[in-house]
Design an enzyme around this catalytic site. Structure first.
Site, PDB file in Angstrom:
ATOM      1  N   CYS A  74      -4.182   9.221  -0.183  1.00  0.00           N
ATOM      2  CA  CYS A  74      -3.093   8.246  -0.266  1.00  0.00           C
ATOM      3  C   CYS A  74      -3.440   7.165  -1.284  1.00  0.00           C
ATOM      4  O   CYS A  74      -4.369   7.303  -2.072  1.00  0.00           O
ATOM      5  CB  CYS A  74      -2.826   7.645   1.113  1.00  0.00           C
ATOM      6  SG  CYS A  74      -4.268   6.808   1.830  1.00  0.00           S
ATOM      7  N   PHE A 107       0.823  -1.199   0.000  1.00  0.00           N
ATOM      8  CA  PHE A 107       0.000   0.000   0.000  1.00  0.00           C
ATOM      9  C   PHE A 107       0.865   1.260   0.000  1.00  0.00           C
ATOM     10  O   PHE A 107       1.853   1.344   0.728  1.00  0.00           O
ATOM     11  CB  PHE A 107      -0.922   0.018   1.226  1.00  0.00           C
ATOM     12  CG  PHE A 107      -1.888   1.169   1.222  1.00  0.00           C
ATOM     13  CD1 PHE A 107      -2.992   1.143   0.400  1.00  0.00           C
ATOM     14  CD2 PHE A 107      -1.686   2.275   2.028  1.00  0.00           C
ATOM     15  CE1 PHE A 107      -3.892   2.195   0.369  1.00  0.00           C
ATOM     16  CE2 PHE A 107      -2.569   3.337   2.014  1.00  0.00           C
ATOM     17  CZ  PHE A 107      -3.681   3.296   1.186  1.00  0.00           C
ATOM     18  N   PHE A 124      -9.157   0.788  10.896  1.00  0.00           N
ATOM     19  CA  PHE A 124      -9.587   0.008   9.748  1.00  0.00           C
ATOM     20  C   PHE A 124      -9.364  -1.485   9.965  1.00  0.00           C
ATOM     21  O   PHE A 124      -8.617  -1.913  10.843  1.00  0.00           O
ATOM     22  CB  PHE A 124      -8.820   0.451   8.499  1.00  0.00           C
ATOM     23  CG  PHE A 124      -9.153   1.847   8.047  1.00  0.00           C
ATOM     24  CD1 PHE A 124     -10.223   2.078   7.198  1.00  0.00           C
ATOM     25  CD2 PHE A 124      -8.389   2.922   8.460  1.00  0.00           C
ATOM     26  CE1 PHE A 124     -10.533   3.359   6.774  1.00  0.00           C
ATOM     27  CE2 PHE A 124      -8.684   4.205   8.050  1.00  0.00           C
ATOM     28  CZ  PHE A 124      -9.764   4.430   7.198  1.00  0.00           C
ATOM     29  N   GLU A 149      -9.595   7.306   1.965  1.00  0.00           N
ATOM     30  CA  GLU A 149      -8.165   7.395   1.658  1.00  0.00           C
ATOM     31  C   GLU A 149      -7.653   8.779   2.073  1.00  0.00           C
ATOM     32  O   GLU A 149      -7.231   9.571   1.247  1.00  0.00           O
ATOM     33  CB  GLU A 149      -7.894   7.144   0.170  1.00  0.00           C
ATOM     34  CG  GLU A 149      -8.699   6.005  -0.425  1.00  0.00           C
ATOM     35  CD  GLU A 149      -7.872   4.818  -0.860  1.00  0.00           C
ATOM     36  OE1 GLU A 149      -6.650   4.855  -0.719  1.00  0.00           O
ATOM     37  OE2 GLU A 149      -8.475   3.853  -1.335  1.00  0.00           O
TER      38      GLU A 149
END
Length: 453
Positions: free
Chosen positions: A142, A53, A318, A127
């Site tokens: 992001c 990521f 998350f 995001e």
């Protein structure tokens, strides 16, 4: 389909969709669908996710007036809210939230929750973050989001709802990416991003700050050279006021914009995070509850809540890992985003909260203490710190006289156009790069640190 706004204990509102009679069940399902996991699963809109990521964000700040008092709503579909801050909203804060959501869809972000006060509306995103003032906005995203594609739409929104024919000033910045080849084509290289921005803002200026073979920072600033911005992507050339950070020519005794004299922003970008401390950023670490409840637990147990103890916050934990936070205090904001997995660990902290009742970011000792407090939370190996400080009109002679009488540190730091003093040493870290840029309307100080193991 109808939009539900359910207030949480922390004052934030979660924006979800529901149909039919089983609204609570549908609400839970929709919140789950909005969640954006980090490394372990697809934390980006793109297909073919590889398990890496991209934490480092793209950051866009667009001003449409020099200060909030100059921004007045002229649109016919003002957002009528019923919360306690409704009477305080002016300018861009009156743009309907559906309009902002449509713009964010272009970037591939969704709104998870909102938090407001008398000065700012903040949106916690799938995001990263979005902040709206009456006269400016800050959008930070992001992953593989396509942030720059939002600019023409933002210009259109400001024209339709604020009567602003162009941007007053524009800033775009980002750290070097970890996985540039995974970005959408526009964001795969700095050269492509600059070419796109130049098409919108022909007088803009692009900079690369830091070592090219180490962590470094990219920044693009709108140009003050011409009164005309030829907007080939979003419209025809229009007249614009001259106000930006982009010219590096010295104008210490020139005419500055006093309305931005208190504008100062600090960013702390961190990689190589301490794995033990990052356990809190996983579901099952600080909390087994996803969302706001888990986020609040992370704030409390990590020490994040001690950074601005009097701020209102909106945070999210998350699944399976990752943490985001927006915080508001007075007319300032701060935001934190964390990707904890070891192979792509990254955390960012950004704030413009400064002044009465909190640390003064103009004071290098205050910045030092902030960096030390933030790095204690995350234990990073590598740290990039940037400070953007607005320049203003030349200080009155009495202030200059006091500067000489009281000494440079006490006096010149308080003058209206003093360069930010050099960063004080940060405990536990060795400074590898220190750079000072002088622009027409802003100072930029940059530093890069490595943990002294």
């Amino acid at each position: 389909m109808m939009q539900l706004s359910s207030p949480t204990a922390g004052g934030a509102q979660y924006a979800v969709s529901a149909t039919g009679n089983n609204q609570r069940e549908s609400q839970a399902e929709n919140i789950q669908s909005l969640c954006t996991p980090t490394c372990s699963t697809n934390g980006t809109h793109s297909d073919g996710y590889t398990g890496a990521f991209e934490g480092p964000e793209k950051l866009l700040e667009m001003w449409f007036a020099a200060d909030a008092g100059m921004a007045h709503h002229v649109g016919s579909d003002a957002h009528i809210s019923s919360d306690e801050w409704a009477e305080h909203r002016t300018g861009l804060r009156l743009v309907p939230r559906t309009v902002w959501s449509d713009m964010l869809d272009m970037v591939h972000c969704q709104v998870l929750s909102t938090l407001s006060n008398a000065h700012i509306d903040s949106y916690l995103l799938s995001e990263s973050s979005f902040f709206v003032y009456p006269h400016k906005l800050v959008l930070k995203t992001c992953g593989t989001t396509t942030l720059l594609y939002a600019i023409p739409r933002i210009l259109s929104i400001a024209r339709e709802h604020l009567g602003a024919m162009c941007a007053h000033q524009v800033f775009y910045s980002r750290k070097n990416f970890m996985y540039p080849d995974q970005q959408e084509e526009l964001h795969q290289s700095w050269a492509k991003e600059v070419a796109y921005l130049d098409a919108l803002f022909p007088d803009g200026a692009a900079y690369l700050i830091g070592k090219t073979n180490r962590d470094h920072w990219h920044v693009y600033l709108s140009g003050p050279e011409s009164e005309t911005v030829s907007n080939s992507l979003a419209g025809s050339p229009v007249l614009c006021p001259q106000m930006s950070r982009s010219s590096s020519q010295s104008t210490v005794h020139g005419v500055m914009q006093p309305s931005t004299s208190s504008d100062i922003t600090v960013e702390i970008l961190m990689t190589g995070l301490d794995a033990e401390r990052m356990r809190l950023m996983y579901l099952g670490g600080a909390s087994t509850e996803e969302g706001a409840a888990g986020g609040a637990a992370v704030e409390r147990l990590s020490g994040i809540s001690d950074i601005y103890p009097n701020a209102a916050t909106d945070s999210y934990l998350f699944t399976p890992c990752g943490f985001s936070l927006n915080g508001l205090q007075g007319d300032g904001y701060f935001t934190i985003h964390v990707t904890p997995e070891p192979h792509c660990s990254y955390a960012s902290f950004e704030t413009n909260v400064s002044g009465s009742g909190v640390r003064d970011l103009h004071d290098p000792q205050a910045t030092k203490h902030l960096v030390e407090q933030v790095t204690r939370v995350f234990g990073p190996k590598f740290v990039t710190v940037t400070v953007f400080k607005a320049r203003a009109a030349e200080a009155p002679q009495s202030v200059a006289d006091n500067a000489w009488e009281n000494g440079v540190k006490d006096g010149l730091a308080k003058t209206a156009d003093a360069a930010p003093l050099s960063f004080a040493p940060v405990n536990g870290y060795k400074a590898m790069d220190r750079v000072l840029y002088e622009f027409d309307h802003y100072w930029l100080r940059y530093a890069y640190y490595i943990r002294a193991d």
